[in-house]
Design a protein around this motif. Structure first.
Motif, PDB file in Angstrom:
ATOM      1  N   VAL A  37     -12.149  69.422  21.359  1.00 51.91           N
ATOM      2  CA  VAL A  37     -13.336  69.460  22.216  1.00 51.91           C
ATOM      3  C   VAL A  37     -14.397  68.578  21.572  1.00 51.91           C
ATOM      4  CG1 VAL A  37     -12.867  71.745  23.173  1.00 51.91           C
ATOM      5  CG2 VAL A  37     -14.173  71.546  21.053  1.00 51.91           C
ATOM      6  N   ASN A 147      -3.971  72.136  29.487  1.00 48.21           N
ATOM      7  CA  ASN A 147      -5.082  71.343  29.989  1.00 48.21           C
ATOM      8  C   ASN A 147      -6.034  72.202  30.821  1.00 48.21           C
ATOM      9  OD1 ASN A 147      -4.034  68.860  28.895  1.00 48.21           O
ATOM     10  ND2 ASN A 147      -2.547  68.839  30.575  1.00 48.21           N
ATOM     11  N   GLY A 148      -7.061  71.593  31.364  1.00 44.51           N
ATOM     12  CA  GLY A 148      -8.034  72.324  32.160  1.00 44.51           C
ATOM     13  C   GLY A 148      -9.421  72.208  31.558  1.00 44.51           C
ATOM     14  N   ARG A 149     -10.401  72.791  32.243  1.00 49.93           N
ATOM     15  CA  ARG A 149     -11.783  72.715  31.798  1.00 49.93           C
ATOM     16  C   ARG A 149     -12.335  74.098  31.517  1.00 49.93           C
ATOM     17  NH1 ARG A 149     -14.858  68.469  32.385  1.00 49.93           N
ATOM     18  NH2 ARG A 149     -16.692  69.727  32.941  1.00 49.93           N
ATOM     19  N   LYS A 150     -13.104  74.197  30.446  1.00 49.87           N
ATOM     20  CA  LYS A 150     -13.883  75.374  30.100  1.00 49.87           C
ATOM     21  C   LYS A 150     -13.054  76.653  30.175  1.00 49.87           C
ATOM     22  CE  LYS A 150     -18.253  73.158  31.275  1.00 49.87           C
ATOM     23  NZ  LYS A 150     -19.519  73.230  32.046  1.00 49.87           N
ATOM     24  N   GLU A 152     -11.141  77.903  32.432  1.00 49.30           N
ATOM     25  CA  GLU A 152      -9.778  77.712  32.920  1.00 49.30           C
ATOM     26  C   GLU A 152      -8.823  77.375  31.782  1.00 49.30           C
ATOM     27  OE1 GLU A 152      -7.284  74.751  35.953  1.00 49.30           O
ATOM     28  OE2 GLU A 152      -9.372  74.304  35.417  1.00 49.30           O
ATOM     29  N   ARG A 153      -9.270  76.505  30.872  1.00 43.56           N
ATOM     30  CA  ARG A 153      -8.391  76.132  29.755  1.00 43.56           C
ATOM     31  C   ARG A 153      -8.262  77.269  28.757  1.00 43.56           C
ATOM     32  NH1 ARG A 153      -8.692  72.078  24.777  1.00 43.56           N
ATOM     33  NH2 ARG A 153      -6.445  71.840  24.507  1.00 43.56           N
TER      34      ARG A 153
END
Length: 237
Positions: A37, A147-150, A152-153
């Motif tokens: 990150v 994978n994914g964002r925030k 969701e990951r």
């Protein structure tokens, strides 16, 4: 790992963290380093505090100001900081009860040629956890292929290791999407750091917000007592 893993924490690696960081590691079955990150400058990733005659003082790795990097992409080619940090630590803790016993630890931390900030921090944290008698497993988010964002990951990572309970740092309340945990069937708990008992430091007044090295130098093998041992009845309840 998936069958036995229940409680999980996911956090960026820090430079020689404070005792609360290890309290969180001690609370879980699996601790996942979250270093793929964005890197943040003037943060715990590359600095921490130690006690000096003038109070807590920053000890900072010269990692640069470029924010267009992930933590795992930060390289420090100039290795001179390691001897500088060791000298500062040895000078400030020269009268600490366990300074001599801590020399192998200082060798481990500073007699190496690691240039990756992430690799350095993760290696140090694993070693310090072992010294503290912590039996938690470790993993690296980079190797889990999620994978994914925030949020969701985060949930994707937790599901990939079979987690049923996620213990988060308290500051994550500001950005975690809590309903997503409910939907995933994963219990979400925020770590609340207690008022840890004081111990004798080399300088006064006492400050609890310093690197774990301060506790190890001053309390030696009794260090775990000042993190979780003092509330042992809580764990046995």
């Amino acid at each position: 790992m998936q069958a036995s893993c229940k409680k999980v924490a996911i956090l960026q690696s820090n430079y020689i963290p404070w005792k609360g960081y290890f309290d969180l590691i001690h609370d879980v079955d699996l601790f996942i380093f979250y270093d793929d990150v964005q890197y943040t400058h003037s943060d715990w990733r590359h600095r921490n505090k130690l006690m000096t005659r003038d109070g807590p003082r920053w000890l900072t790795i010269p990692a640069g100001h470029d924010l267009k990097r992930l933590i795992c992409e930060v390289e420090i080619p100039d290795q001179s900081w390691k001897q500088q940090h060791r000298s500062i630590i040895e000078q400030n803790y020269r009268n600490a009860p366990f300074i001599e016993e801590s020399q192998p630890l200082l060798d481990f931390l500073y007699a190496n040629t690691i240039t990756s900030l992430s690799d350095y921090n993760q290696r140090a944290i694993r070693h310090l956890s072992n010294i503290l008698g912590i039996h938690t497993q470790f993993a690296d988010s980079r190797l889990l292929g999620v994978n994914g964002r925030k949020t969701e990951r985060l949930i994707g990572i937790l599901e990939s290791v079979g987690a049923t309970k996620y213990i988060s740092g308290p500051s994550a309340r500001d950005y975690i999407d809590e309903p997503m945990f409910v939907e995933a069937g994963i219990e979400l708990v925020y770590k609340e750091y207690p008022a840890y008992p004081p111990y004798r430091q080399c300088f006064s007044p006492f400050s609890p917000f310093v690197t774990i090295l301060d506790l190890l130098m001053n309390a030696g093998p009794e260090a775990p007592h000042y993190i979780w041992g003092w509330r042992q009845n809580e764990y046995q309840a």
